[in-house]
Design an enzyme around this catalytic site. Structure first.
Site, mmCIF file in Angstrom:
data_model
loop_
_atom_site.group_PDB
_atom_site.id
_atom_site.type_symbol
_atom_site.label_atom_id
_atom_site.label_comp_id
_atom_site.label_asym_id
_atom_site.label_seq_id
_atom_site.Cartn_x
_atom_site.Cartn_y
_atom_site.Cartn_z
ATOM 1 N N GLY A 114 -5.654 35.752 -39.931
ATOM 2 C CA GLY A 114 -5.032 35.265 -38.703
ATOM 3 C C GLY A 114 -4.000 36.233 -38.144
ATOM 4 N N GLY A 128 4.766 42.539 -10.130
ATOM 5 C CA GLY A 128 3.505 43.261 -10.004
ATOM 6 C C GLY A 128 3.525 44.570 -10.776
ATOM 7 N N GLY A 130 2.555 44.853 -13.710
ATOM 8 C CA GLY A 130 1.384 44.919 -14.588
ATOM 9 C C GLY A 130 1.617 44.353 -15.974
ATOM 10 N N SER A 131 2.179 43.126 -16.049
ATOM 11 C CA SER A 131 2.399 42.567 -17.386
ATOM 12 C C SER A 131 1.073 42.265 -18.084
ATOM 13 C CB SER A 131 3.296 41.332 -17.341
ATOM 14 O OG SER A 131 3.011 40.541 -16.241
ATOM 15 N N SER A 132 0.034 41.927 -17.314
ATOM 16 C CA SER A 132 -1.266 41.644 -17.948
ATOM 17 C C SER A 132 -1.841 42.906 -18.577
ATOM 18 C CB SER A 132 -2.269 41.131 -16.916
ATOM 19 O OG SER A 132 -1.742 40.048 -16.219
ATOM 20 N N ALA A 134 -0.182 45.639 -19.438
ATOM 21 C CA ALA A 134 0.664 46.110 -20.541
ATOM 22 C C ALA A 134 0.426 45.269 -21.796
ATOM 23 C CB ALA A 134 2.138 46.063 -20.135
ATOM 24 N N ASP A 175 -3.994 50.428 -13.802
ATOM 25 C CA ASP A 175 -2.846 49.824 -14.485
ATOM 26 C C ASP A 175 -2.930 50.001 -15.996
ATOM 27 O OD1 ASP A 175 -5.074 48.201 -14.416
ATOM 28 O OD2 ASP A 175 -4.045 46.400 -13.754
#
Ligand code: MEV
Length: 344
Positions: A114, A128, A130-132, A134, A175
């Site tokens: 796990g 904006g 770019g947390s997704s 990163a 990104d």
């Protein structure tokens, strides 16, 4: 068994300098990494579960059996990390437990231990930055280290890009390139993809946040609709943006900020033609220009998120004031920041 039980990694946020939208259609772009970072801790667990705490993305105490990875109702803020993990276990050819040919049976059979993931971001997901992307890049870097998979930068980039496409169906990958490699990049997804780091000493960029959240996927679709209606016109606009990017790359390398500013203004004009200007961003951009910036443009999908400006040193403070007066919030970050890295 994994060699490590815990690892902390971080990746930078990003800003598009020039080339947005056209980059989705294989034209080049210029992108830079910002020195605000997303940090991710990954820990191995005895039980075969996936746990996620990503407060900045609105996710607390999310937990599910690893056998359910990628299935069911996944909260928005968990989608990228969960898919990145699924893709790592499913596709990585040499995990420490041998080749993963059948992810479902291996997950069912508790073959994979796990993982608990906790993320924390220096920047608001609203900017904006770019947390997704990163968090996707961080997940893959952390798993690569935990499982001694030795993924190269290129492999992390490719798997991260695939993850973003799996989750949101569209995107250029600029990104994830910024989060992986850092610095300032000349990037194109055409063919075998170009990721060229530019050797810049500094880039005195002014960044203004509009306070409005841009919905990238919707805006990309909106521009695609326009391209369906006016294919030749829009294709030509994409090509013109591509030319501007090539000129801007030269100006950047020569530190010719006056030319860079003019090219930013031209790029902004073409983005206006694509219909992604946004009144608030336009006000901030005009304010920056009127206060003496060499040039200014939106950065990202448009309508909201951020705008950028470049100005002579003696005008910087006036430009910042003008952006604030136009209703924007100046975001004080440095650009050209390092890419994904191990923190501990
Ligand atoms: C969004 O920040 C930039 C776009 O070009 C989309 C993308 O490149 O993925 C609009």
């Amino acid at each position: 068994m994994a060699n490590l039980t815990q690892i902390i990694v971080s990746a930078p946020g990003k800003l598009m300098l020039l080339g947005e939208h056209a980059v989705v259609y294989n034209r080049p772009s210029l992108v830079t990494a910002v020195d605000q970072r997303l940090t991710l801790k990954a820990e191995t667990l005895e039980n075969s579960v996936f746990e996620l705490n990503a407060k900045d993305a609105g996710v607390t105490n999310y937990s599910k059996p690893l056998s359910e990875l990628g299935k069911g109702d996944i909260p928005k803020g968990a989608k990228f990390v969960e898919r990145a993990m699924y893709n790592f276990f499913a596709r990585h050819p040499q995990s420490n437990r041998g080749s993963i040919n059948n992810i479902d049976s291996r997950l069912r059979g508790n073959d994979i231990i796990g993982i608990r993931i906790t993320t924390k971001s220096d920047f608001s997901p609203l900017f904006g930055f770019g947390s997704s992307s990163a968090s996707t890049v961080c997940t893959l870097k952390a798993l690569s280290e935990l499982f001694n998979a030795k993924l190269s930068c290129r492999q992390i980039f490719e798997l991260s890009f695939q993850t973003v496409l799996d989750v949101q169906g569209t995107g250029s990958g600029f990104d994830v390139a910024a989060a992986t490699y850092g610095g300032t990049l000349y990037y194109s997804k055409a063919g075998s993809k170009t990721i060229k780091p530019l050797n810049l000493k500094h880039l005195p960029l002014i960044i203004g946040y509009s306070g409005i959240k841009a919905d990238t996927v919707t805006l990309v679709k909106q521009v695609a609709e326009k391209a369906k209606k006016y294919p030749n016109v829009i294709e030509n606009i994409y090509s013109q943006i591509g030319y501007l990017v090539d000129l801007a790359k030269k100006a950047l390398l020569k530190e010719d900020y006056q030319t860079l500013g003019e090219l930013m203004d031209l790029n902004q004009g073409l983005l206006v033609s694509l219909g992604v200007e946004g009144k608030k961003l336009a006000d901030m951009i005009y304010a920056a220009r009127e206060a003496g910036a060499y040039g200014a443009k939106l950065s990202g999908a448009g309508i909201g998120d951020c705008m950028i400006a470049i100005a002579p040193a003696n005008k910087v403070s006036g430009v910042k004031k003008a952006i604030t007066k136009a209703g924007g919030k100046v975001v004080n970050v440095k650009v050209n920041a390092p890419g994904v890295r191990i923190e501990k």
